[in-house]
Structures are given as C-alpha cells and as structure tokens.
Design a protein around this motif. Structure first.
Motif, PDB file in Angstrom:
ATOM      1  N   ILE A 101       0.839  -1.203   0.000  1.00 17.07           N
ATOM      2  CA  ILE A 101       0.000   0.000   0.000  1.00 17.07           C
ATOM      3  C   ILE A 101       0.874   1.254   0.000  1.00 17.07           C
ATOM      4  O   ILE A 101       0.604   2.225  -0.718  1.00 17.07           O
ATOM      5  CB  ILE A 101      -0.951  -0.003   1.211  1.00 17.07           C
ATOM      6  CG1 ILE A 101      -1.977  -1.153   1.083  1.00 17.07           C
ATOM      7  CG2 ILE A 101      -1.676   1.328   1.342  1.00 17.07           C
ATOM      8  CD1 ILE A 101      -2.866  -1.322   2.287  1.00 17.07           C
ATOM      9  N   LEU A 102       1.942   1.253   0.813  1.00 16.99           N
ATOM     10  CA  LEU A 102       2.838   2.408   0.870  1.00 16.99           C
ATOM     11  C   LEU A 102       3.544   2.638  -0.468  1.00 16.99           C
ATOM     12  O   LEU A 102       3.757   3.787  -0.876  1.00 16.99           O
ATOM     13  CB  LEU A 102       3.869   2.218   1.986  1.00 16.99           C
ATOM     14  CG  LEU A 102       3.316   2.237   3.419  1.00 16.99           C
ATOM     15  CD1 LEU A 102       4.433   2.009   4.426  1.00 16.99           C
ATOM     16  CD2 LEU A 102       2.606   3.550   3.716  1.00 16.99           C
ATOM     17  N   ASP A 103       3.898   1.558  -1.138  1.00 19.13           N
ATOM     18  CA  ASP A 103       4.492   1.687  -2.470  1.00 19.13           C
ATOM     19  C   ASP A 103       3.518   2.340  -3.447  1.00 19.13           C
ATOM     20  O   ASP A 103       3.890   3.174  -4.271  1.00 19.13           O
ATOM     21  CB  ASP A 103       4.904   0.305  -3.007  1.00 19.13           C
ATOM     22  CG  ASP A 103       6.150  -0.232  -2.322  1.00 19.13           C
ATOM     23  OD1 ASP A 103       6.880   0.581  -1.726  1.00 19.13           O
ATOM     24  OD2 ASP A 103       6.372  -1.453  -2.368  1.00 19.13           O
ATOM     25  N   LYS A 104       2.248   1.942  -3.327  1.00 21.86           N
ATOM     26  CA  LYS A 104       1.214   2.506  -4.194  1.00 21.86           C
ATOM     27  C   LYS A 104       1.050   4.000  -3.937  1.00 21.86           C
ATOM     28  O   LYS A 104       0.887   4.796  -4.869  1.00 21.86           O
ATOM     29  CB  LYS A 104      -0.107   1.772  -3.960  1.00 21.86           C
ATOM     30  CG  LYS A 104      -1.216   2.168  -4.928  1.00 21.86           C
ATOM     31  CD  LYS A 104      -2.449   1.310  -4.705  1.00 21.86           C
ATOM     32  CE  LYS A 104      -3.591   1.698  -5.658  1.00 21.86           C
ATOM     33  NZ  LYS A 104      -4.799   0.872  -5.429  1.00 21.86           N
ATOM     34  N   ILE A 105       1.115   4.389  -2.647  1.00 24.19           N
ATOM     35  CA  ILE A 105       0.999   5.806  -2.293  1.00 24.19           C
ATOM     36  C   ILE A 105       2.169   6.588  -2.867  1.00 24.19           C
ATOM     37  O   ILE A 105       2.014   7.686  -3.395  1.00 24.19           O
ATOM     38  CB  ILE A 105       0.941   5.972  -0.757  1.00 24.19           C
ATOM     39  CG1 ILE A 105      -0.367   5.394  -0.210  1.00 24.19           C
ATOM     40  CG2 ILE A 105       1.064   7.442  -0.356  1.00 24.19           C
ATOM     41  CD1 ILE A 105      -0.432   5.359   1.291  1.00 24.19           C
ATOM     42  N   GLY A 106       3.388   6.011  -2.733  1.00 24.61           N
ATOM     43  CA  GLY A 106       4.577   6.683  -3.249  1.00 24.61           C
ATOM     44  C   GLY A 106       4.513   6.931  -4.741  1.00 24.61           C
ATOM     45  O   GLY A 106       5.009   7.936  -5.239  1.00 24.61           O
ATOM     46  N   LYS A 107       3.877   6.013  -5.476  1.00 23.88           N
ATOM     47  CA  LYS A 107       3.810   6.138  -6.924  1.00 23.88           C
ATOM     48  C   LYS A 107       2.628   6.990  -7.392  1.00 23.88           C
ATOM     49  O   LYS A 107       2.752   7.783  -8.328  1.00 23.88           O
ATOM     50  CB  LYS A 107       3.703   4.745  -7.558  1.00 23.88           C
ATOM     51  CG  LYS A 107       4.963   3.897  -7.379  1.00 23.88           C
ATOM     52  CD  LYS A 107       4.754   2.496  -7.926  1.00 23.88           C
ATOM     53  CE  LYS A 107       5.992   1.625  -7.723  1.00 23.88           C
ATOM     54  NZ  LYS A 107       5.781   0.225  -8.161  1.00 23.88           N
TER      55      LYS A 107
END
Length: 295
Positions: free
Chosen positions: A268-274
């Motif tokens: 989820i955090l990776d998705k937010i970063g992108k």
C-alpha cells in the motif's frame, strides 16, 4: 474536569496531541511566570533556547531539542500547532508514532544545526547575536516529509483541493524569499534545515532506507532507562520439550501472520509513493488506518 481525567486523556492521546499539549502548556507556563515575576520570557528560558554561540551551546546541548517547545507569541504557537495538526494527522495515518516523533525531533535538531552553522560561518550574520525558539523547523520537517513521500495526495483547504507537493513548494519559496529579505533570517534557516531533513528522510524511505532508525533506537534506550521494574518484569519459566515444540509452532504462525500483514502495508505504501494517497481503494485506506492505530 478533574486532574485525574486530564492525566488519563493525556496518557491515552496519540503522540501528535501530546506534542501539541506540551507546546501549549510550556507556552502558558512561561507567559504566566513572566507576568507574575515581572521579567522577560527570554530570561526565564535562557537555558532552553538555542543560542548562536558555540561556546554557549556546549554548556546547554539539550537546547537543540528544547528550543522546539518554546514560543513567546500567541500567533507563533497558534499557527505552528494548526499546521502541525493538519499534516501530522496524515503522517500518523501512514506511519507509527515512533517515526512521527523521530521526524519532529530530528527536524528540530537539523534545523538548529543549520542555524548555528550559518551564524558562525557566514559573515553576513557575524555582527548579529540571536537565539532560536519555536517548533517551526519540526513542523517544516513534518510538512516536507509527507509532501515528498506522498506528493500527489490532496487535502482540502477551505474550498480548494491542493496536492501536498504544491504546498511544499509554496512554503519553501516563501521561506527563501523571507530569508533573502533578512526578515527573521535565523528562523528561516531553521525552517530550511528542518525541510531539508524531511525531504531526504522521505526520499530515502521510499528507496527502502530508514535513516532515522538510529535515532529511534536511542529514544528506545532513553525510554527504557525510565521504566520501572514493574513495567519491564523478568520471569524465568522452565519448559518441557512438548511445551517448547508447541510454542515454536504458535510463534511460527504468529510470525507468518505478521509477515503477511507487513507485506500488505508495504504494498500500500508503495502505491501511495507512486500514485498518491487518493489512489487507494476504500478498503486499503481502512486497512492502513487500522494498522496505524495498532502501532
């Protein structure tokens, strides 16, 4: 409201509310004492403000942190706490309280370091003597950290929706303009120091490197020194082989469950970063919010 209930509310509040409460209580205490003692607030707090002279700093190294909890004006503390609350909530939705506190305190330290370095190594400040107070460097660190980590997340200010990176760029430009004009140069330097730390921390975290981990370990060590024996009990238990085998199987299941949980958070955090916070589904937002509450 009784003193006991206030104490309970403070103990059960999250770290953001605790920091705001500490700032407000310190502000009120200093203002009241200076009024009743008929003296300047700066005289009462001279061992806690951050001076610009290295000789004085060596006598009070704790001031790299204590200055960030001092304010002498209502407008100063009011806007600092409003902005801290707005952006602090977003940080706590994504990260645990230890990381939030790390950003706040290291933001103050790096803001203070840039302030001290500038006043001692740049001739433009050579003829001015000053001291630093206020949570602004910490607040800038929180703001720029989340703007750099999740730039496309939108927040509503009055009737306008604005992306976090827009706010980050705007406040940095304002600080640079004020610095160039000579208006509160020391404060602007601290702002930039906190902002720089927040940006670097966020970008390194996106790459998988936690540059604040060493500070979290120091905080854990300091907190451990103040824990009573009752808070950290030690109990020796003798187990037979059957019990040990059962415990290992149970521990393995718990670790596997934690691993899956962490993997989901990381995804989820990776998705937010992108793509930004708004790209999350409702289910992902709920999952992240509940995870933040449990940390």
């Amino acid at each position: 409201m009784t003193g006991n209930s206030l104490s309970y509310q403070f103990k059960t509040a999250n770290i953001l509310i605790k920091i705001i409460a500490i700032n407000v209580l310190v502000f009120l205490a200093v203002m009241l004492l200076s009024f009743f003692m008929q003296t300047e607030a700066s005289s009462l707090t001279r061992w806690f403000v951050l001076p610009d002279a290295i000789g004085e700093i060596l006598l009070q190294p704790w001031s790299f942190i204590t200055y960030s909890f001092l304010h002498f004006g209502f407008g100063h503390i009011f806007w600092n706490m409003v902005v801290l609350y707005m952006f602090g909530k977003i940080v706590l939705n994504l990260f645990n309280e230890r990381r939030f506190l790390t950003i706040y305190l290291l933001g103050a330290i790096f803001g203070g370091l840039l302030y001290v370095a500038a006043y001692n190594f740049f001739s433009v400040f050579a003829e001015t003597a000053a001291y630093l107070i206020g949570a602004s460097a910490s607040v800038r660190a929180i703001m720029i950290f989340i703007a750099a980590y999740s730039p496309n997340t939108e927040i509503r200010i009055f009737i306008i929706s604005v992306k976090l990176w827009h706010i980050g760029v705007l406040v940095l430009v304002m600080d640079l303009v004020q610095l160039a004009s000579g208006n509160n140069a020391g404060g602007m330097l601290a702002h930039l120091g906190g902002a720089l730390f927040g940006y670097v921390y966020a970008r390194q975290l996106i790459k998988g490197r936690d540059i604040g981990l060493w500070f979290e370990k120091i905080m854990d060590g300091v907190a451990g020194m103040f824990k009573t024996r009752k808070q950290k009990p030690f109990k020796k238990v003798h187990r037979n082989k059957a019990t040990q085998s059962k415990d290992k199987r149970s521990s393995s299941k718990v670790n596997e469950s934690k691993s899956d949980h962490q993997k989901k958070i990381d995804a989820i955090l990776d998705k937010i970063g992108k793509s930004g916070y708004e790209s999350l589904t409702k289910g992902e937002k709920d999952f992240l919010f509940k995870s933040g509450e449990n940390n």
